[in-house]
Design a protein around this motif. Structure first.
Motif, PDB file in Angstrom:
ATOM      1  N   ASN A 295     129.848   5.884 -66.297  1.00 42.61           N
ATOM      2  CA  ASN A 295     129.580   5.682 -64.873  1.00 42.61           C
ATOM      3  C   ASN A 295     128.224   5.008 -64.702  1.00 42.61           C
ATOM      4  N   ARG A 296     127.991   4.570 -63.469  1.00 39.03           N
ATOM      5  CA  ARG A 296     126.765   3.827 -63.175  1.00 39.03           C
ATOM      6  C   ARG A 296     125.531   4.678 -63.454  1.00 39.03           C
ATOM      7  N   PRO A 345     140.452   2.261 -59.029  1.00 41.56           N
ATOM      8  CA  PRO A 345     139.237   1.662 -58.466  1.00 41.56           C
ATOM      9  C   PRO A 345     139.500   0.292 -57.843  1.00 41.56           C
ATOM     10  N   ARG A 346     140.539  -0.381 -58.326  1.00 33.48           N
ATOM     11  CA  ARG A 346     140.844  -1.709 -57.797  1.00 33.48           C
ATOM     12  C   ARG A 346     141.844  -1.640 -56.642  1.00 33.48           C
ATOM     13  N   ASP A 349     140.970   3.222 -51.630  1.00 31.79           N
ATOM     14  CA  ASP A 349     139.601   3.497 -51.195  1.00 31.79           C
ATOM     15  C   ASP A 349     139.312   4.999 -51.253  1.00 31.79           C
ATOM     16  N   GLN A 350     138.118   5.374 -50.811  1.00 34.19           N
ATOM     17  CA  GLN A 350     137.714   6.778 -50.969  1.00 34.19           C
ATOM     18  C   GLN A 350     138.509   7.716 -50.064  1.00 34.19           C
ATOM     19  N   ARG A 405     129.755  12.390 -51.630  1.00 37.70           N
ATOM     20  CA  ARG A 405     129.687  12.183 -53.080  1.00 37.70           C
ATOM     21  C   ARG A 405     129.189  13.426 -53.819  1.00 37.70           C
ATOM     22  N   ALA A 414     134.841   9.704 -56.450  1.00 37.95           N
ATOM     23  CA  ALA A 414     133.956   8.613 -56.878  1.00 37.95           C
ATOM     24  C   ALA A 414     134.463   8.046 -58.199  1.00 37.95           C
ATOM     25  N   THR A 417     137.905   6.122 -57.376  1.00 37.56           N
ATOM     26  CA  THR A 417     137.915   4.935 -56.522  1.00 37.56           C
ATOM     27  C   THR A 417     136.756   3.992 -56.794  1.00 37.56           C
ATOM     28  N   ASN A 418     135.809   4.438 -57.609  1.00 40.69           N
ATOM     29  CA  ASN A 418     134.595   3.647 -57.738  1.00 40.69           C
ATOM     30  C   ASN A 418     134.132   3.546 -59.181  1.00 40.69           C
ATOM     31  N   SER A 419     135.041   3.870 -60.127  1.00 38.55           N
ATOM     32  CA  SER A 419     134.625   3.899 -61.530  1.00 38.55           C
ATOM     33  C   SER A 419     134.166   2.515 -61.976  1.00 38.55           C
ATOM     34  N   GLU A 420     133.086   2.507 -62.734  1.00 36.60           N
ATOM     35  CA  GLU A 420     132.528   1.243 -63.226  1.00 36.60           C
ATOM     36  C   GLU A 420     133.234   0.778 -64.490  1.00 36.60           C
TER      37      GLU A 420
END
Ligand code: FAD
Length: 473
Positions: A295-296, A345-346, A349-350, A405, A414, A417-420
């Motif tokens: 993750n980020r 993630p693509r 949405d959240q 979050r 997170a 939906t938002n994995s790096e």
């Protein structure tokens, strides 16, 4: 005796939540597809908020290869809902679910069996109770047939068909998401907490120093490599289910199979040390296991190209032989199994809402459960609740919602939906998903207590803001 609902984990009872909820307005109709954990929670949440819900479950007419009954919320394997400790990530997630009116957790508490620190259930009694609650709900109609897109009625729809989604529905999902965004198989390497990797041994470097030094490198001498291979070859493996037998794809062969082909195949392949120099020796090690951030925030690292079918206990023993990982805390073990899941993630949405391609939205579509890339009964149920709430809100023209979050559910979302990560892989709730504290204390126990406290406070604020009765302590 089973603990009373509300007596564990500071859970609040469903009845209290229902009584405390502000009257729903303009409620509409919602379709939920799949009567597993996510689908039951989605249907229950939407119906309690006021929607008329049609829940499609294809069993017993069409069975999956893993289910064996007609019951909703059937546990296909273990009977555990993970830790009962309110100070743990699964405990906090369960508390949040109960505060949001979960059907599955109070029922699990009523049907629990001794499970040590875990919430374990009598699987038949549990699934029978959830089935009867769902079927008995005045605003839920359970339809026992396979859902296909021709049944779509234009209303908000939650797809919660799990890791063994029926083939025809999988085809349709692939057609609306794009084929490369739907996976049918997991080949996941283990993941460790970043703060448990020994930084005096590993170093940051990308091969040939290309780009940012994104990887941590665990060096092995020849002797250390040989010891690792011996342990790997001797380790106990998971027996695959019949429907998973022989499903190795080129490029994701388990490392124990690779080692079986030749003792040096890993040092010349997955663990080849080219382009890497150990700053402690100034030389290239015999072999290197690289760790890549998950993750980020770099709270977790996954072991690159270490997909395995070793049993979880064996994985911990074998990988802790690797220099730098002696004290590693594993937040996810390697798995290789059948699993239908989205490249979420693509795609979503959240709020768990799917973004249709081309801008047109034939109907509001939500995904929930294991198909979104969460892993486990509880995690699937948790996303089901949110999808149910948002499907209800979409049906009544209200803005969609998503928890902060810092909460357990927010942390799970997170990841989904938002994995790096370049290649998205499923995950269960764990410490590594929580955001790091701004000024973290050194002591791990204190740090984790503070993370749970923050999750509780932010969840309560959010739940109050969207009119849910917050959890009792
Ligand atoms: C073999 C196996 C073992 C597992 N072991 C564990 C474990 O020990 N612990 C754990 O936490 N997790 C385990 N999992 C993961 C587990 O399946 C999920 O955690 C959980 O069941 C996911 O919940 P869900 O609601 O997303 O999907 P499910 O519980 O699978 O529910 C999906 C439902 O959708 C139905 N369905 C599918 N397609 C359609 C359709 N087109 N129309 C209508 N209905 C449809 C299915 O019949 C099913 O009832 C295992 C998975 C597998 C495959």
């Amino acid at each position: 005796m089973a603990p009373a609902v509300g007596s564990c984990l500071g859970y609040v009872s469903t009845e209290r939540w229902v009584a405390g909820y502000l009257a729903a307005v303009n409620s509409g109709r919602v379709t939920v597809v799949g009567g597993g954990f996510a689908g039951c929670e989605a249907a229950w949440a939407a119906a309690h908020l006021g929607a008329e819900v049609t829940l499609y479950e294809m069993r017993p007419t069409v069975m999956t290869p893993a289910h064996s009954t007609h019951l909703l919320a059937e546990l296909v394997c273990s009977n555990s809902f993970k830790s009962n400790d309110p100070e743990s990530p699964p405990g906090q997630l369960k508390s949040e679910m109960v505060a949001l009116g979960s059907v599955m957790i109070p029922s699990a508490l009523r049907n629990s069996v001794p499970g040590g620190s875990a919430l374990a259930v009598d699987r038949e009694k549990y699934a029978a109770e959830v089935t009867s609650l769902i079927e008995g709900h005045p605003r839920i109609e359970v339809v026992r047939r396979e859902w296909t897109p021709d049944l779509a009625k234009g209303e908000p729809t939650v797809i919660a068909t799990g890791p063994l989604t029926s083939p025809s529905l999988s085809d349709w999902i692939a057609s609306v998401t794009g084929e490369k965004h739907l996976y049918f198989y997991d080949a996941v390497s283990p993941t460790v907490m970043a703060d448990t990797v020994d930084r005096s041994v590993v170093w940051e470097q990308s091969r040939y120093d290309k780009g940012e030094a994104a990887y941590l490198n665990c060096p092995m001498t020849k002797e250390e490599y040989e010891r690792f291979v011996d342990a790997l070859l001797a380790a106990e493996q998971v027996t695959p289910h019949d429907f998973e037998e022989g499903k190795y794809f080129e490029g994701c062969m388990p490392i124990e199979e690779i080692a079986r082909r030749g003792r040096n195949s890993l040092s010349f392949g997955n663990f080849k040390p080219v382009g890497l120099t150990d700053p402690r020796t100034g030389r290239r090690p015999h072999a290197v296991i690289q760790l890549r951030p998950e993750n980020r925030e770099k709270t977790m690292y996954s072991l690159v190209a270490c997909q395995t079918r070793m049993k979880w206990g064996a994985q911990a023993e074998v990988f802790r032989l690797v220099p730098g990982l002696e004290s590693a805390e594993f937040v996810r073990f390697g798995v290789m199994h059948r699993n239908t899941y989205l490249d979420s993630p693509r795609l979503i949405d959240q709020n768990l809402r799917f973004g249709w391609r081309g801008g047109e939205e034939p109907f509001p579509l939500f995904f929930a459960g294991q198909i979104t890339g969460v892993e486990g009964y509880v995690e699937s149920g948790a996303t089901g609740i949110l999808a149910g709430i948002n499907a209800f809100r979409a049906s009544s023209s209200q803005p969609l919602v998503s928890p902060p979050r810092t909460t357990a559910l927010g942390s799970l979302l997170a990841h989904v939906t938002n994995s790096e990560a370049k290649e998205f892989s499923p995950m269960n709730i764990n410490w590594g998903l929580f955001p790091p504290l701004p000024d973290p204390p050194r002591d791990k126990a204190v740090r984790r207590k503070m993370q749970i406290e923050l999750a509780r406070r932010s969840f309560e604020d959010w739940a109050a803001a969207i009119s849910f009765v917050p959890a009792l302590r």
